[in-house]
Design a protein around this motif. Structure first.
Motif, mmCIF file in Angstrom:
data_model
loop_
_atom_site.group_PDB
_atom_site.id
_atom_site.type_symbol
_atom_site.label_atom_id
_atom_site.label_comp_id
_atom_site.label_asym_id
_atom_site.label_seq_id
_atom_site.Cartn_x
_atom_site.Cartn_y
_atom_site.Cartn_z
ATOM 1 N N LEU A 129 0.794 -1.056 0.013
ATOM 2 C CA LEU A 129 0.035 -0.225 -0.083
ATOM 3 C C LEU A 129 1.023 1.343 0.205
ATOM 4 O O LEU A 129 0.312 2.437 0.608
ATOM 5 C CB LEU A 129 -0.923 -0.024 1.298
ATOM 6 C CG LEU A 129 -1.789 -1.137 1.188
ATOM 7 C CD1 LEU A 129 -2.639 -1.187 2.516
ATOM 8 C CD2 LEU A 129 -2.917 -1.227 0.009
ATOM 9 N N LEU A 153 -8.249 -4.208 1.054
ATOM 10 C CA LEU A 153 -6.690 -3.943 1.569
ATOM 11 C C LEU A 153 -6.250 -5.042 2.585
ATOM 12 O O LEU A 153 -6.843 -5.488 3.461
ATOM 13 C CB LEU A 153 -6.534 -2.453 2.242
ATOM 14 C CG LEU A 153 -7.254 -1.392 1.382
ATOM 15 C CD1 LEU A 153 -7.043 -0.076 2.245
ATOM 16 C CD2 LEU A 153 -6.652 -1.277 0.126
ATOM 17 N N LYS A 155 -4.159 -6.225 5.299
ATOM 18 C CA LYS A 155 -3.654 -5.313 6.464
ATOM 19 C C LYS A 155 -2.272 -5.392 6.523
ATOM 20 O O LYS A 155 -1.289 -6.621 6.265
ATOM 21 C CB LYS A 155 -3.988 -5.907 7.760
ATOM 22 C CG LYS A 155 -5.494 -5.639 8.008
ATOM 23 C CD LYS A 155 -6.038 -6.312 9.222
ATOM 24 C CE LYS A 155 -7.503 -5.976 9.514
ATOM 25 N NZ LYS A 155 -8.144 -6.850 10.871
ATOM 26 N N HIS A 160 -2.983 -0.014 5.993
ATOM 27 C CA HIS A 160 -4.218 0.115 5.368
ATOM 28 C C HIS A 160 -5.139 1.015 5.796
ATOM 29 O O HIS A 160 -5.923 1.708 5.113
ATOM 30 C CB HIS A 160 -4.793 -1.504 5.707
ATOM 31 C CG HIS A 160 -4.745 -1.807 6.976
ATOM 32 N ND1 HIS A 160 -3.583 -2.223 7.887
ATOM 33 C CD2 HIS A 160 -5.798 -1.807 8.267
ATOM 34 C CE1 HIS A 160 -3.875 -2.402 8.961
ATOM 35 N NE2 HIS A 160 -5.126 -2.105 9.544
ATOM 36 N N ARG A 161 -5.088 1.651 7.029
ATOM 37 C CA ARG A 161 -5.862 2.774 7.660
ATOM 38 C C ARG A 161 -5.271 3.998 7.029
ATOM 39 O O ARG A 161 -6.335 4.927 6.699
ATOM 40 C CB ARG A 161 -5.830 2.816 9.182
ATOM 41 C CG ARG A 161 -6.280 1.530 9.966
ATOM 42 C CD ARG A 161 -6.402 1.716 11.196
ATOM 43 N NE ARG A 161 -6.822 0.477 11.929
ATOM 44 C CZ ARG A 161 -7.936 0.039 11.984
ATOM 45 N NH1 ARG A 161 -9.173 0.826 11.565
ATOM 46 N NH2 ARG A 161 -8.282 -1.191 12.611
ATOM 47 N N SER A 164 -6.644 3.815 3.371
ATOM 48 C CA SER A 164 -8.257 4.272 3.197
ATOM 49 C C SER A 164 -8.558 5.703 3.577
ATOM 50 O O SER A 164 -9.439 6.394 3.050
ATOM 51 C CB SER A 164 -8.992 3.367 4.081
ATOM 52 O OG SER A 164 -8.678 3.405 5.336
ATOM 53 N N TYR A 177 -10.766 -4.209 5.241
ATOM 54 C CA TYR A 177 -9.457 -4.652 5.743
ATOM 55 C C TYR A 177 -9.469 -6.092 5.623
ATOM 56 O O TYR A 177 -10.554 -6.909 6.170
ATOM 57 C CB TYR A 177 -8.942 -4.030 6.949
ATOM 58 C CG TYR A 177 -8.961 -2.740 6.938
ATOM 59 C CD1 TYR A 177 -8.731 -1.914 5.801
ATOM 60 C CD2 TYR A 177 -9.423 -1.943 8.087
ATOM 61 C CE1 TYR A 177 -8.754 -0.294 5.958
ATOM 62 C CE2 TYR A 177 -9.577 -0.588 8.272
ATOM 63 C CZ TYR A 177 -9.091 0.340 7.036
ATOM 64 O OH TYR A 177 -9.210 1.529 7.263
#
Length: 312
Positions: A129, A153, A155, A160-161, A164, A177
């Motif tokens: 990512l 996504l 993790k 991932h956070r 997003s 996730y």
């Protein structure tokens, strides 16, 4: 000769959707270009110098891209593009290649998905990512603003956070996730793998369902899929023909051959397709030329580098 840095390119606020068009146009003219294989020199451990020359008569440009890697440098990987006029032979610009490399790579991934995936695909799995995946997501969101995407996504730490959150302003993107790649690819029609290095295969090819299009942006981690997927495509034969299982690739063709109707693309909704875009200098020079034209009325500046881990 102009000198154009990273920050100056970012300052153009280019529409990510237009980059898809740039990728497409360059590929349609690929057969007209003089593009020898890149030269790679390895002067030390984890260090390399890659030189990629090209002449693009249709567009009146030629030049070279130089990429080198020094582990102790920030950024470790650096790219510069020297652009020439083929009419006069004079140098036109020295341009930062880091922004161009990242954005054209993301745009190429989306272009391959649009060309070879199941039409109207919505479910997408992403592993890795960083900036390249973010570039692909930007192009995807802007290219298809009216299509609702289900983005799974994989993790990793907190990326991932962050990913997003970066795209929280796009109403056509819905994120979830997943704890593993196996979980993420279940039901996905497109899989983007943007992890820089995999030393071994990361999943069994059986986890990919019929109708999946797998796009390993950095090529690693899916060697067994070479043997069982229905069709395999690539951006440049000379960069792929040394792959371990190349002589067993089923129905191989270059992406440009599909665009120009010389070879077939997807022929059924059930085919599993693998796309290896190693990266061709044609896209770098095409992007550089477009950027130079957009900046033709601005003064030359010093080269600048991207700031921070994520800049896309």
């Amino acid at each position: 000769m102009k000198v154009i840095g990273h920050q100056e390119i970012e300052g153009l606020h280019l529409d990510p959707a237009i980059m898809w068009d740039w990728v497409d146009d360059a590929l349609r003219h690929k057969s007209e270009m003089l593009m020898p294989a890149k030269i790679s020199i390895h002067p030390g451990e984890d260090r390399f110098w890659n030189t990629m020359p090209i002449v693009m008569p249709t567009f009146g440009i030629g030049g070279v891209k130089l990429v080198n890697r020094y582990p102790g440098r920030t950024p470790a990987l650096d790219a510069k593009i020297l652009l020439y006029s083929t009419e006069t032979g004079k140098p036109l610009a020295l341009i930062d290649g880091n922004y161009i490399t990242t954005m054209r790579t993301g745009a190429v991934a989306v272009h391959s998905a649009d060309l070879l995936a199941v039409p109207g695909y919505q479910a997408i799995a992403i592993v890795g990512l960083g900036n390249t995946a973010r570039a692909a997501m930007l192009v995807m969101a802007h290219r298809h603003p009216d299509r609702k995407f289900d983005i799974r996504l994989v993790k990793y730490k907190n990326q991932h956070r962050l990913f997003s959150e970066r795209f929280s302003g796009y109403p056509n993107l819905r994120f979830s996730y997943c704890d593993s790649l196996e979980e993420a690819v279940a039901g996905a029609k497109v899989v983007f793998s943007a992890v820089t290095v995999f030393h071994d295969d990361v999943v069994s090819p059986e986890v990919f369902e019929p109708g999946t299009t797998l796009i390993p942006i950095h090529t690693r981690g899916y060697m067994q899929a070479d043997l069982v997927f229905d069709r395999i495509y690539g951006d440049e034969l000379s960069q792929i023909e040394d792959f371990k299982y190349f002589d067993r690739f089923p129905n191989f063709a270059e992406v440009a051959e599909v665009l120009t109707k010389k070879k077939p693309g997807r022929t059924s909704l059930e085919e599993r397709i693998l796309v290896y875009n190693i990266g061709i200098v044609a896209h770098d020079l095409y992007f550089a030329n477009k950027i130079l034209k957009l900046m033709s009325d601005t003064p030359s500046v010093s080269l600048s580098e991207p700031e921070g881990k994520f800049w896309v």
